[in-house]
Design an enzyme around this catalytic site. Sequence first.
Site, PDB file in Angstrom:
ATOM      1  CB  CYS A  81      -2.474  -6.855  -3.482  1.00 20.10           C
ATOM      2  SG  CYS A  81      -2.306  -7.394  -4.956  1.00 20.10           S
ATOM      3  CB  CYS A 137      -4.542  -6.021  -6.407  1.00 26.10           C
ATOM      4  SG  CYS A 137      -4.382  -7.418  -6.224  1.00 26.10           S
ATOM      5  CG  ASP A 138      -5.640  -2.908  -4.088  1.00 26.81           C
ATOM      6  OD1 ASP A 138      -6.368  -3.456  -4.677  1.00 26.81           O
ATOM      7  OD2 ASP A 138      -5.151  -3.116  -2.901  1.00 26.81           O
TER       8      ASP A 138
END
Lengths: 307, 216
Positions: free
Chosen positions: A131, A134-135
């Site tokens: 992701c 997200c990361d």
Amino acid sequence: MYDLAIIGGGPAALSGAVYAGRKRLDTVLIAKEIGGQLLLTSGIENYLGFESITGAELADKFANQMAQYDIDEIIGEKVVELFKQDYFFKIRTEGDQWSEARAVILASGKRSRTLNVPGERELTGRGVAYCATCDAPLFAGRKVAVIGGGNSAFEAVIDLLPIATEIFLIDIAPHWFADQILIDRIEESPKVKSFQLHRVVEILGERRVSEIVIEPIEGGEIKQFNVQGVFVEIGLVPNSEFVEGLVKMNQYQEIIVDCHARTNVPGLFAAGDVTDVPEKQVIISAGEGAKAALSAYRYLIRQKGQV
Amino acid sequence: MAIFSEHEREHVMETLGELERNVKLIFFTQDFECESCRQSHELLKELADLSDKLSLKVYDFKEDKEIVEKYRIDKIPALAVEGEKDYGIRYFGTPAGYEFAALLENILDVSRGTVELSEETTEELQEIDSLIHIQVFVTPTCPYCPRAVRTAHKLAQANDWIQADMVSATEFPHLANKYDVFSVPKVIINEGIEFEGALPERHFVQHILMAASSRT
């Protein structure tokens, strides 16, 4: 026992739930999360009625619309087993919750494809990431590799450009599949080093990713780079394992449906990205979900006389 | 400059219209504010202005030592969301991006004084009789993170032994580094137990029970 169980939480499932609700079918929606792949989409500009909206906002709107109807929900649970018994279906989730329904819509979508190389599984969450949205912020000042050559790989690179110090973009294909507008944005950056026609051999690291090993697909010198992150963006696979052996699938493990969203099993319908319907788009999934619910409704009406 | 657009302001006001009892936002910053402290402060000021039932109290991290200690604040910006009592609900870093929606829901829960949890969870939580400290690391662009934060905060509200912190991994990179945060949400319970991902409530509780039993 429910009239209808809808498996999934993305646009196909939620649209199906709205249609089922309007037909007053006694319905349960079983999903790992509400939103599906919408949650991983930053901006949507081609869903009619919304000039520009984030995936999460659209998911919220879908969920709010579903909430207008009396639909039972089992959220946070992945379906692991589904089989037909007499005239109905039994469904089991990871947490051993059982549900029964006379008809089922499979709308379980797709998930990230994995590389299947040594080190990948062990280092997932230790630098191997699926992701990028997200990361990416966690890799400030670090070197990273992005695997893939399509839009999602290029979007990951764009997310990482202002953050990472060096980005290795690795893909097995001889040319990029991403939109030209994305390719243009990264090809000017000195931070990005591209390796087309290369495959990942191994990801190394003890507690966290430390190196990636790649090789040319036609043989040649193996290369090894120090990286702290590996973003895997090589496409998607259908979440269809739990109906393997029950329904017919194509070579990509997508569930084969006819133009009424029917699978080869009576009472079992499918919609959205998990099916072989071409073009994976929010608007198409939503339409297919609606169609599947209406088909299921017709099936249930006909079935009632026989039970 | 206003943080909320007119449209957002209306939406938030509508949500806050559901508030039952008063909720206090207790914010910790310092005289010379760090960039993210300033942003958090602005956000909370605008938020508190949108409902009579929402108040903002600001303390200085350096000067107000007693209060800082009472609320167990060790870094700023920090926020405690307090209702009839201090439930142990904390936000370290700006509750912006996806986390803002989680903060709103959290405020509603605190205002109601109750949280929705399954019967099993409520029962299992009664076994806890020692301090449990949950830290949920997040990034503002992570769509899965608010679910983990919400679960942690609900559990904190339901049980006096539990303190649950949202921790912004980008605003506290040294902590992200300390706890090997390479994927979010990442949850650390009492330093020893950790997991990644927004686990369903029941699985989350199992990890808390593991942490509780490893202490005794």
